[in-house]
Design a protein around this motif. Structure first.
Motif, PDB file in Angstrom:
ATOM      1  N   GLN A  13       0.828  -1.195   0.000  1.00  0.00           N
ATOM      2  CA  GLN A  13       0.000   0.000   0.000  1.00  0.00           C
ATOM      3  C   GLN A  13       0.863   1.246   0.000  1.00  0.00           C
ATOM      4  N   ALA A  14       0.296   2.324  -0.447  1.00  0.00           N
ATOM      5  CA  ALA A  14       1.006   3.592  -0.451  1.00  0.00           C
ATOM      6  C   ALA A  14       1.541   3.906   0.940  1.00  0.00           C
ATOM      7  N   GLY A  15       2.784   4.359   0.975  1.00  0.00           N
ATOM      8  CA  GLY A  15       3.440   4.660   2.227  1.00  0.00           C
ATOM      9  C   GLY A  15       4.292   3.531   2.768  1.00  0.00           C
ATOM     10  N   ASP A  16       4.115   2.334   2.246  1.00  0.00           N
ATOM     11  CA  ASP A  16       4.891   1.185   2.698  1.00  0.00           C
ATOM     12  C   ASP A  16       6.290   1.198   2.091  1.00  0.00           C
ATOM     13  N   SER A  17       7.087   0.231   2.511  1.00  0.00           N
ATOM     14  CA  SER A  17       8.461   0.103   2.041  1.00  0.00           C
ATOM     15  C   SER A  17       8.712  -1.272   1.469  1.00  0.00           C
ATOM     16  N   LEU A  18       9.640  -1.338   0.552  1.00  0.00           N
ATOM     17  CA  LEU A  18      10.134  -2.585  -0.003  1.00  0.00           C
ATOM     18  C   LEU A  18      11.637  -2.475  -0.190  1.00  0.00           C
ATOM     19  N   ARG A  19      12.303  -3.601  -0.128  1.00  0.00           N
ATOM     20  CA  ARG A  19      13.731  -3.653  -0.392  1.00  0.00           C
ATOM     21  C   ARG A  19      13.978  -4.663  -1.510  1.00  0.00           C
ATOM     22  N   LEU A  20      14.422  -4.168  -2.639  1.00  0.00           N
ATOM     23  CA  LEU A  20      14.743  -5.018  -3.768  1.00  0.00           C
ATOM     24  C   LEU A  20      16.208  -5.424  -3.712  1.00  0.00           C
TER      25      LEU A  20
END
Length: 122
Positions: A13-20
């Motif tokens: 969701q908008a505002g979340d984080s991910l690490r690629l």
């Protein structure tokens, strides 16, 4: 002689984080400049971030500066893209690329991964 494999994408969701992550392998001991690009349906592949061979210098597209961070591990075999404060506009397939330097031009890079999907919902 370089193979790249992206991982870490997902639906958030908008505002979340991910690490690629981009894991590099091959039969070479040379270091490469690394870039992250993204491409959404109907759009051109665009530069997101880049990091030099040493990992000491980074570059960012205006759209992600301040939210995304590119880095490399100590062995320089894995390149990361930390994505914070994600927006729906960040939705795209994200690709990592390796080249003889760092460039915002996708045509500069000789090696590409298959991409990992990032979907950000509002």
């Amino acid at each position: 002689q370089v193979q790249l494999l992206e991982s870490g994408g997902g639906s958030v969701q908008a505002g979340d984080s991910l690490r690629l992550s981009c894991a590099a392998s091959g039969r070479t001991f040379s270091d490469y400049g690394m870039g992250w690009f993204r491409q959404a349906p109907g759009n051109e592949r665009e530069f997101v971030a880049g990091v030099t061979r040493s990992g000491a210098i980074t570059y960012y597209a205006d759209a992600v500066r301040g939210r995304f961070t590119i880095s490399r591990d100590g062995a320089k075999t894995t390149t990361y893209l930390q994505m914070n404060s994600l927006k729906p506009e960040d939705t795209a397939t994200y690709y990592c690329a390796a080249g003889n330097g760092v460039s915002g031009n996708a045509n500069f890079y000789a090696y590409w991964g298959q991409g990992t999907q990032v979907t950000v919902s509002s």
